[in-house]
Scaffold this motif. Structure first.
Motif, PDB file in Angstrom:
ATOM      1  N   ALA A 498       1.040  -1.236  -0.200  1.00 48.19           N
ATOM      2  CA  ALA A 498       0.111   0.078   0.139  1.00 48.19           C
ATOM      3  C   ALA A 498       0.832   1.345   0.049  1.00 48.19           C
ATOM      4  O   ALA A 498       0.627   2.182  -0.766  1.00 48.19           O
ATOM      5  CB  ALA A 498      -0.987  -0.023   1.033  1.00 48.19           C
ATOM      6  N   GLY A 501       2.067   2.626  -3.334  1.00 45.19           N
ATOM      7  CA  GLY A 501       1.170   2.705  -4.225  1.00 45.19           C
ATOM      8  C   GLY A 501       0.414   1.570  -5.089  1.00 45.19           C
ATOM      9  O   GLY A 501      -0.358   1.942  -5.960  1.00 45.19           O
ATOM     10  N   ILE A 502       0.406   0.512  -4.430  1.00 40.99           N
ATOM     11  CA  ILE A 502      -0.358  -0.729  -4.903  1.00 40.99           C
ATOM     12  C   ILE A 502      -1.568  -0.735  -4.307  1.00 40.99           C
ATOM     13  O   ILE A 502      -1.913  -0.660  -2.994  1.00 40.99           O
ATOM     14  CB  ILE A 502       0.454  -1.910  -4.808  1.00 40.99           C
ATOM     15  CG1 ILE A 502       1.693  -1.910  -5.631  1.00 40.99           C
ATOM     16  CG2 ILE A 502      -0.317  -3.013  -5.117  1.00 40.99           C
ATOM     17  CD1 ILE A 502       2.667  -3.149  -5.265  1.00 40.99           C
ATOM     18  N   PRO A 503      -2.842  -0.801  -4.995  1.00 44.29           N
ATOM     19  CA  PRO A 503      -4.135  -0.609  -4.343  1.00 44.29           C
ATOM     20  C   PRO A 503      -4.381  -2.087  -3.331  1.00 44.29           C
ATOM     21  O   PRO A 503      -3.913  -3.229  -3.958  1.00 44.29           O
ATOM     22  CB  PRO A 503      -4.922  -0.661  -5.447  1.00 44.29           C
ATOM     23  CG  PRO A 503      -4.137  -1.220  -6.741  1.00 44.29           C
ATOM     24  CD  PRO A 503      -2.974  -0.712  -6.455  1.00 44.29           C
ATOM     25  N   THR A 504      -4.547  -2.127  -2.279  1.00 42.26           N
ATOM     26  CA  THR A 504      -4.896  -3.217  -1.574  1.00 42.26           C
ATOM     27  C   THR A 504      -6.132  -2.990  -1.017  1.00 42.26           C
ATOM     28  O   THR A 504      -6.880  -2.267  -0.675  1.00 42.26           O
ATOM     29  CB  THR A 504      -3.737  -3.237  -0.414  1.00 42.26           C
ATOM     30  OG1 THR A 504      -3.808  -1.999   0.439  1.00 42.26           O
ATOM     31  CG2 THR A 504      -2.226  -3.238  -0.911  1.00 42.26           C
ATOM     32  N   VAL A 655      -4.904  -1.516 -14.218  1.00 39.28           N
ATOM     33  CA  VAL A 655      -4.496  -1.418 -13.036  1.00 39.28           C
ATOM     34  C   VAL A 655      -3.531  -2.564 -12.751  1.00 39.28           C
ATOM     35  O   VAL A 655      -2.597  -2.756 -11.860  1.00 39.28           O
ATOM     36  CB  VAL A 655      -5.842  -1.790 -12.154  1.00 39.28           C
ATOM     37  CG1 VAL A 655      -6.436  -3.142 -12.239  1.00 39.28           C
ATOM     38  CG2 VAL A 655      -5.603  -1.373 -10.604  1.00 39.28           C
ATOM     39  N   ARG A 658      -0.091  -1.123 -13.799  1.00 38.73           N
ATOM     40  CA  ARG A 658       0.529  -0.112 -12.780  1.00 38.73           C
ATOM     41  C   ARG A 658       0.954  -0.978 -11.788  1.00 38.73           C
ATOM     42  O   ARG A 658       1.986  -0.447 -11.109  1.00 38.73           O
ATOM     43  CB  ARG A 658      -0.732   1.139 -12.574  1.00 38.73           C
ATOM     44  CG  ARG A 658      -1.037   1.881 -13.402  1.00 38.73           C
ATOM     45  CD  ARG A 658      -1.874   2.982 -12.859  1.00 38.73           C
ATOM     46  NE  ARG A 658      -3.141   2.485 -12.280  1.00 38.73           N
ATOM     47  CZ  ARG A 658      -4.451   2.442 -12.950  1.00 38.73           C
ATOM     48  NH1 ARG A 658      -4.380   2.580 -14.345  1.00 38.73           N
ATOM     49  NH2 ARG A 658      -5.251   2.011 -12.295  1.00 38.73           N
ATOM     50  N   THR A 659       0.205  -1.958 -11.343  1.00 37.66           N
ATOM     51  CA  THR A 659       0.705  -2.560 -10.110  1.00 37.66           C
ATOM     52  C   THR A 659       2.104  -3.407 -10.214  1.00 37.66           C
ATOM     53  O   THR A 659       2.879  -3.477  -9.446  1.00 37.66           O
ATOM     54  CB  THR A 659      -0.506  -3.859  -9.856  1.00 37.66           C
ATOM     55  OG1 THR A 659      -1.969  -3.037  -9.440  1.00 37.66           O
ATOM     56  CG2 THR A 659      -0.009  -4.692  -8.441  1.00 37.66           C
ATOM     57  N   LEU A 682      -4.481 -10.469  -7.189  1.00 35.31           N
ATOM     58  CA  LEU A 682      -4.985  -9.085  -7.571  1.00 35.31           C
ATOM     59  C   LEU A 682      -6.163  -9.247  -8.161  1.00 35.31           C
ATOM     60  O   LEU A 682      -6.362  -9.841  -9.331  1.00 35.31           O
ATOM     61  CB  LEU A 682      -4.029  -8.451  -8.437  1.00 35.31           C
ATOM     62  CG  LEU A 682      -4.254  -7.096  -8.821  1.00 35.31           C
ATOM     63  CD1 LEU A 682      -4.206  -5.945  -7.757  1.00 35.31           C
ATOM     64  CD2 LEU A 682      -3.495  -6.760 -10.052  1.00 35.31           C
ATOM     65  N   GLY A 690     -10.681  -0.719 -11.905  1.00 31.21           N
ATOM     66  CA  GLY A 690      -9.576  -0.967 -11.058  1.00 31.21           C
ATOM     67  C   GLY A 690      -9.593  -2.211 -10.287  1.00 31.21           C
ATOM     68  O   GLY A 690     -10.319  -3.239 -10.910  1.00 31.21           O
ATOM     69  N   CYS A 692      -7.732  -4.609  -6.595  1.00 29.84           N
ATOM     70  CA  CYS A 692      -6.858  -4.471  -5.402  1.00 29.84           C
ATOM     71  C   CYS A 692      -6.196  -5.866  -4.905  1.00 29.84           C
ATOM     72  O   CYS A 692      -6.848  -6.881  -5.609  1.00 29.84           O
ATOM     73  CB  CYS A 692      -7.798  -3.957  -4.146  1.00 29.84           C
ATOM     74  SG  CYS A 692      -8.796  -5.042  -3.784  1.00 29.84           S
TER      75      CYS A 692
END
Length: 708
Positions: A498, A501-504, A655, A658-659, A682, A690, A692
């Motif tokens: 997180a 910058g990784i959506p969690t 997403v 980006r991850t 993910l 998006g 997470c």
């Protein structure tokens, strides 16, 4: 950028003075054949045979030792017994010799004792300032100057000719096989290097010298172990800067092949998938076999590779046209849709029963209407949709103007600037096209393969040039959590992701049933409850994951079950995670590991438990961009599904991209702390929705588990 080329090795590629230590009268022995070749192939420099027992060797004055020669040799060939090599290296140092080509065997290729001897030899040479090619080297040959310091039998059988190709190989046999195949096609070779054990000068460092020659257009490499990828990257960069191409055959793709390669050279075995990603990143075409190493060389020499897609096929056989179309489609090469003006022009040239579409069928009328061939090529050259051309000539001879067809094809290729290949099963027909400078193949499949390679290699080269020195994406993480356990807990792992910058997934780490219920009240109504312990990376296998928990009582019960089961295992419990239940369209798995040779490696694949079994994944080497990830994802077998089928929306691959970039940046910023990262899954929604990360495990450097 400072040159990585060692002038001592560079002199060894074009020496003026050569000593042969262990020179013998018998030209069929290792110490005799280089002497024979140097004289036979016109070497104009000084040759110094070293043999204390003879006054003359093969018609040349012999010397008892290196210190007796009148001039300092640029290079010494060492062809003596294993036990005598170290003494000769001392003589080289005393005489000021910069490079020694050690043909002697019995070193690293023989096992642990030989490796120890080899390491001692390298240490000795480095202490004395001498570069080694070998040991166990077949040698170096420069067919432009006649400096053939190589003992292969091949040159006795297949006469050399200077040309714009260099062959640099760790294996002797794998160096002369492509040489023979190219010479059979009339292609000249300037350099041929068989480096042996690569104990000092590696195959990549030697290839760099060949790539620096402004007249070399293609560098062919056979690699068994890749211990210095940075040097190979420089080979590719230097070659591409001059408009030359690098084609490499890396052995050891299979488990058995990797084992054989290691036993053959005492080499380091690299992860084959990572090697492939490295080649692609640097614009190196990876051949699948020796035939693939040489198959497209004539096409490269005729026209430097560039991105191209649309193919035009022309033949006087409808069957050949269809076969070519089938072969092209199987490789993803679309046939060009000819423009209306070109179709009309063809209709005015060809008989009414001929096909004025792609593939173009000239029919047997070609025999009686010789001018139709040139006119058809001329009409096709005007089509802006046509990127590449293949002319299939299944039969020709008496009644056909083959010399005229060859001239017309050569003129067409030169004037259009577009790659043009010919397939012809008859050797006499091929020779006339080859004499005219037209790339020609025995089979239409080989021709299609060559055009496919040429165009796709052009794409790789353009991408590598555009990528350049990609900027390193900085990670916002400064410190790893305190501790020395091999793995971080899931909570600590997700927290690091997180911060990067990784959506969690929204979650809380709870240390009591009351805290767990309070977390459910915030994150519910549906949550996932999981035990959290750095010593239990795979919780579901131990019944420590509870899905679809939807009430305070269920949360309390799940918390109690987690604590009791972990206690029964005798493992410390960091707490219990209560996480929001996340749904999406697709699961992806992402992994990172640090490679000793290639740096940070990132893997992206379809998620779930079948990742390893299905092996539908892509690999990228940091640094890379989101665009690089998206391009690689299109190569997955599931790519059509991800793009949306039967009215489904496409998956949000942005997403995922980006991850992957953020994950690579995180690991690359902390190579001393992070050994690997396993992010699985993910969960991703439709495009724009998006996704997470809902589970992750990070391994510290020095840990004993690998998950990426």
């Amino acid at each position: 950028m400072a040159s990585l080329i060692d002038p001592r090795l560079q002199r060894a590629f074009a020496p003026q003075r050569i000593a042969v230590v262990g020179a013998t009268e018998d030209r069929n022995k290792v110490g005799g054949r280089p002497l024979h070749y140097l004289q036979r192939f016109g070497f104009q420099g000084a040759i110094y045979p070293i043999n204390p027992k003879r006054a003359m060797v093969q018609g040349l004055p012999a010397y008892p030792s290196l210190d007796a020669v009148p001039e300092t040799p640029d290079v010494a060939i060492i062809a003596v017994g294993q036990n005598a090599v170290a003494g000769v290296i001392d003589q080289c140092a005393a005489r000021g010799v910069g490079t020694a080509i050690v043909m002697s065997s019995g070193f690293g290729e023989t096992g642990s004792a030989g490796i120890a001897l080899q390491n001692a030899l390298v240490a000795q040479a480095r202490r004395l300032g001498i570069r080694l090619v070998g040991p166990n080297a077949q040698g170096v040959a420069n067919f432009q100057t006649g400096a053939v310091m190589n003992f292969s039998t091949m040159f006795m059988e297949v006469a050399p000719q200077d040309g714009p190709v260099a062959i640099v190989s760790q294996s002797g046999a794998a160096s002369v096989m492509p040489y023979a195949m190219l010479r059979e096609r009339g292609v000249g070779v300037r350099y041929l290097v068989a480096s042996g054990n690569d104990a000092d000068a590696s195959v990549c460092e030697l290839a760099l010298i060949a790539a620096a020659d402004p007249e070399i257009r293609v560098v062919l490499m056979y690699i068994e172990s890749l211990g210095d990828p940075a040097m190979l990257a420089e080979v590719a960069r230097l070659a591409a800067a001059r408009g030359a191409a690098v084609i490499a055959l890396k052995s050891g793709r299979s488990a058995h092949g990797a084992k054989a390669a290691a036993s053959h050279t005492g080499a380091i075995v690299n992860d084959d998938v990572v090697v492939g990603a490295f080649f692609e990143r640097h614009g190196i075409w990876r051949a699948q076999d020796v035939h693939g190493l040489v198959n497209a060389v004539e096409l490269y020499l005729a026209t430097p590779p560039r991105p191209a897609d649309r193919l035009v096929v022309m033949s006087h056989s409808g069957a050949v046209g269809v076969l070519c179309a089938d072969a092209a489609e199987s490789l993803g090469l679309p046939l060009a849709e000819l423009s209306e003006p070109v179709v009309k022009a063809l209709a005015g040239i060809m008989p009414s029963f001929a096909t004025a579409q792609n593939p173009v069928d000239l029919t047997a009328s070609l025999m009686t209407q010789g001018g139709m061939y040139a006119d058809t090529l001329g009409a096709l050259s005007a089509d802006p949709q046509a990127d590449m051309f293949l002319v299939g000539i299944p039969v020709a001879g008496e009644g056909y103007d083959v010399p005229g067809m060859a001239r017309d094809t050569a003129y067409f290729a030169a004037s259009s600037g577009k790659p043009t290949a010919v397939s012809a099963p008859q050797a006499s027909v091929r020779q006339q096209f080859r004499d005219a400078g037209v790339p020609v193949f025995s089979h239409e499949t080989d021709a299609i393969d060559a055009l496919h390679q040429w165009s796709r290699h052009g794409t790789l080269l353009r991408q590598a040039a555009a990528r350049g020195a990609s900027a390193l994406v900085a990670s916002r993480i400064t410190n790893m959590p305190v501790g020395d356990a091999p793995l971080l807990s899931e909570a600590d792992s997700l927290a690091l992701l997180a911060d990067a910058g990784i959506p969690t997934v929204p979650y809380r780490l709870c240390r009591s049933a009351d805290e767990a219920v309070a977390a459910w009240q915030v994150l519910g109504p549906a949550v996932v409850v999981k035990a959290c312990s750095a010593q239990i990376p795979h919780k579901s296998e131990h019944g420590l994951v509870f899905l679809g928990v939807q009430s305070a009582q269920q949360v309390a019960d799940a918390w109690a079950a987690c604590t009791e089961r972990v206690a029964a295992m005798g493992i410390p419990l960091d707490g219990v995670i209560v996480a929001k239940r996340v749904r999406g369209r697709r699961e992806f798995a992402l992994g990172v590991r640090q490679d000793a040779h290639f740096g940070t490696v990132v893997m992206v694949s379809d998620g779930g438990k079948y990742v390893e079994a299905l092996r539908d994944f892509v690999v990228l080497l940091h640094p890379f961009s989101a665009a690089d990830v998206l391009a690689k994802l299109k190569t997955l077998r599931i790519a059509p599904v991800l793009a949306g089928v039967r009215g489904e929306a496409p998956i949000d691959l942005d997403v995922v991209a980006r991850t992957a970039v953020a994950l690579g940046a995180l690991a690359a910023a902390h190579p001393q702390s992070i050994a690997s990262i396993d992010l699985n899954p993910l969960i991703v929604g439709d495009a724009g929705e998006g996704g997470c990360a809902v589970d992750a495990v990070i391994e510290r450097q020095g840990g004993t588990h690998a998950h990426a």
